[in-house]
Scaffold this motif. Structure first.
Motif, mmCIF file in Angstrom:
data_model
loop_
_atom_site.group_PDB
_atom_site.id
_atom_site.type_symbol
_atom_site.label_atom_id
_atom_site.label_comp_id
_atom_site.label_asym_id
_atom_site.label_seq_id
_atom_site.Cartn_x
_atom_site.Cartn_y
_atom_site.Cartn_z
ATOM 1 N N PRO A 64 0.792 -1.223 0.000
ATOM 2 C CA PRO A 64 0.000 0.000 0.000
ATOM 3 C C PRO A 64 0.823 1.271 0.000
ATOM 4 O O PRO A 64 2.034 1.248 0.237
ATOM 5 N N LEU A 65 0.146 2.396 -0.301
ATOM 6 C CA LEU A 65 0.748 3.718 -0.186
ATOM 7 C C LEU A 65 1.069 3.968 1.278
ATOM 8 O O LEU A 65 0.226 3.759 2.155
ATOM 9 N N GLY B 139 4.220 14.024 2.657
ATOM 10 C CA GLY B 139 5.105 13.998 3.814
ATOM 11 C C GLY B 139 4.517 13.406 5.071
ATOM 12 O O GLY B 139 5.174 13.384 6.120
ATOM 13 N N VAL B 140 3.288 12.878 4.989
ATOM 14 C CA VAL B 140 2.590 12.375 6.171
ATOM 15 C C VAL B 140 2.298 10.884 6.017
ATOM 16 O O VAL B 140 1.809 10.457 4.961
ATOM 17 N N PRO B 141 2.579 10.055 7.030
ATOM 18 C CA PRO B 141 2.196 8.637 6.950
ATOM 19 C C PRO B 141 0.693 8.516 6.767
ATOM 20 O O PRO B 141 -0.084 9.142 7.500
ATOM 21 N N VAL B 142 0.268 7.706 5.805
ATOM 22 C CA VAL B 142 -1.164 7.578 5.515
ATOM 23 C C VAL B 142 -1.683 6.153 5.695
ATOM 24 O O VAL B 142 -2.896 5.939 5.664
ATOM 25 N N PHE B 143 -0.790 5.179 5.871
ATOM 26 C CA PHE B 143 -1.275 3.808 6.008
ATOM 27 C C PHE B 143 -1.837 3.569 7.406
ATOM 28 O O PHE B 143 -1.180 3.855 8.409
ATOM 29 N N ARG B 144 -3.054 3.043 7.459
ATOM 30 C CA ARG B 144 -3.677 2.598 8.703
ATOM 31 C C ARG B 144 -4.323 1.252 8.425
ATOM 32 O O ARG B 144 -5.215 1.153 7.586
ATOM 33 N N ARG B 145 -3.895 0.218 9.128
ATOM 34 C CA ARG B 145 -4.372 -1.128 8.827
ATOM 35 C C ARG B 145 -5.890 -1.218 8.922
ATOM 36 O O ARG B 145 -6.531 -1.887 8.106
ATOM 37 N N GLU B 146 -6.458 -0.520 9.889
ATOM 38 C CA GLU B 146 -7.903 -0.625 10.077
ATOM 39 C C GLU B 146 -8.691 0.017 8.931
ATOM 40 O O GLU B 146 -9.863 -0.331 8.705
ATOM 41 N N ASP B 147 -8.070 0.940 8.179
ATOM 42 C CA ASP B 147 -8.764 1.581 7.056
ATOM 43 C C ASP B 147 -8.902 0.634 5.863
ATOM 44 O O ASP B 147 -9.933 0.603 5.199
ATOM 45 N N ASP B 148 -7.817 -0.107 5.567
ATOM 46 C CA ASP B 148 -7.780 -1.048 4.438
ATOM 47 C C ASP B 148 -8.275 -0.401 3.145
ATOM 48 O O ASP B 148 -9.000 -1.001 2.352
ATOM 49 N N PRO C 21 10.204 -8.608 7.436
ATOM 50 C CA PRO C 21 11.141 -7.922 6.539
ATOM 51 C C PRO C 21 10.324 -7.173 5.480
ATOM 52 O O PRO C 21 9.348 -7.710 4.951
ATOM 53 N N ARG C 22 10.707 -5.950 5.178
ATOM 54 C CA ARG C 22 9.927 -5.147 4.231
ATOM 55 C C ARG C 22 10.860 -4.283 3.389
ATOM 56 O O ARG C 22 12.020 -4.059 3.735
ATOM 57 N N ALA C 23 10.309 -3.802 2.269
ATOM 58 C CA ALA C 23 11.045 -2.909 1.376
ATOM 59 C C ALA C 23 10.122 -1.785 0.945
ATOM 60 O O ALA C 23 8.906 -1.963 0.851
ATOM 61 N N ALA C 24 10.700 -0.617 0.670
ATOM 62 C CA ALA C 24 9.891 0.527 0.260
ATOM 63 C C ALA C 24 10.715 1.471 -0.598
ATOM 64 O O ALA C 24 11.947 1.549 -0.469
ATOM 65 N N LEU C 25 10.013 2.189 -1.465
ATOM 66 C CA LEU C 25 10.589 3.277 -2.251
ATOM 67 C C LEU C 25 10.014 4.582 -1.739
ATOM 68 O O LEU C 25 8.800 4.713 -1.571
ATOM 69 N N GLY C 26 10.890 5.562 -1.513
ATOM 70 C CA GLY C 26 10.444 6.872 -1.095
ATOM 71 C C GLY C 26 10.992 7.954 -2.009
ATOM 72 O O GLY C 26 12.131 7.866 -2.472
ATOM 73 N N LEU C 27 10.161 8.964 -2.275
ATOM 74 C CA LEU C 27 10.567 10.104 -3.093
ATOM 75 C C LEU C 27 10.577 11.352 -2.224
ATOM 76 O O LEU C 27 9.641 11.593 -1.447
ATOM 77 N N ALA D 118 5.932 3.172 7.352
ATOM 78 C CA ALA D 118 5.465 4.481 6.909
ATOM 79 C C ALA D 118 6.079 5.590 7.753
ATOM 80 O O ALA D 118 6.513 6.630 7.220
ATOM 81 N N ALA D 119 6.147 5.386 9.064
ATOM 82 C CA ALA D 119 6.751 6.384 9.945
ATOM 83 C C ALA D 119 8.224 6.577 9.624
ATOM 84 O O ALA D 119 8.744 7.704 9.648
#
Length: 258
Positions: A135-136, A141-150, A171-177, A203-204
């Motif tokens: 997910p996004l 600039g603000v964390p937007v992922f919330r598991r409960e939102d889905d 273990p996780r991977a992410a791309l940030g701009l 996300a944080a």
């Protein structure tokens, strides 16, 4: 707060990678690896690894120094899961289940410029490269992922995955701009000294690095970050079970000189 300190990991200089064991809010710790790329010097490309391949030797065979695991794939043949395009051409893939195929986030590269956005905010037939994952994690600039939102349906559509990727630390991977930079991030997990991260913690972390937008990529045993031609993280296929050389993956994000 997701972290025990306000600055869990100081960003490396452009063109460098930094690895550090960070402490989370509950006292758990995990190793995080961050590579930083200057967008004036480096551009992003999507690659399809035909038949799947371990990322480090695949890069070595092609002279690629910097890369990150891309999107998800299905078993047993490794067909990419989620939309993939290179040079404007749609590549063979298994679509995400409806209606989530229309809004799960993507990285899109056109004219050497990368962006991250929900699929329905991008052209129907985009030029350039596109990789759908999610997910996004971060927007504006603000964390937007919330598991409960889905909101992207990763819990509702978990049947397409080995497990619910939103549940727990892995273990996780992410791309940030960010302004003038791209961050390729991987964290270790599944070990006594590496708890991994939840998606909220990831996300944080991406926001703390200064990312304006960030996207979750394939994780678990597929987590792979190559920098300076070397695999920097320690992939594990299970608890204390090393995935030697990393698991073969289907797609990757390449950071190549302009």
């Amino acid at each position: 707060m997701a972290f025990a300190t306000a600055e869990p990991l100081r960003p490396p200089r452009a063109g460098r990678v930094r690895s550090a064991r960070i402490e989370l809010a509950d006292g758990a710790r995990t190793m995080v690896h961050v590579a930083r790329h200057d967008t004036a010097q480096v551009e992003l490309r999507v690659a399809v690894l035909r038949g799947q391949a371990r990322l480090e030797p695949w890069c070595a065979a092609r002279g690629v120094e910097e890369a990150l695991v891309g999107g998800f794939f299905v078993r047993p043949d490794g067909t990419p899961l989620g939309e993939v395009r290179t040079r404007g051409v749609a590549r063979r893939h298994v679509p995400f289940a409806a209606p989530w195929d229309e809004n799960r986030a993507c990285v899109h590269v056109r004219g050497g410029t990368a962006s991250i956005a929900p699929r329905d905010e991008l052209p129907a037939q985009p030029r350039g490269d596109l990789l759908q994952a999610g997910p996004l994690l971060v927007r504006d600039g603000v964390p937007v992922f919330r598991r409960e939102d889905d909101r992207e349906g990763f819990r509702a559509g978990m049947a397409q995955f080995d497990s619910d990727i939103t549940d727990g630390r892995y273990p996780r991977a992410a791309l940030g701009l960010a302004d003038g930079h791209m961050f390729a991030v991987a964290c270790d997990g599944r070990g006594r000294f590496d708890t991994g991260l939840t998606l909220e913690e990831l996300a944080a972390l991406m926001a703390a690095l200064g990312c304006s937008t960030a996207l979750n990529l394939d994780g678990g045993g597929s987590t792979s970050l190559v920098s300076g031609g070397r695999l920097r993280n320690r992939p594990r296929g299970g608890w204390e079970r090393p995935e030697v050389g990393g698991r073969p993956v289907s797609t990757a994000l390449l950071f190549v000189p302009r």
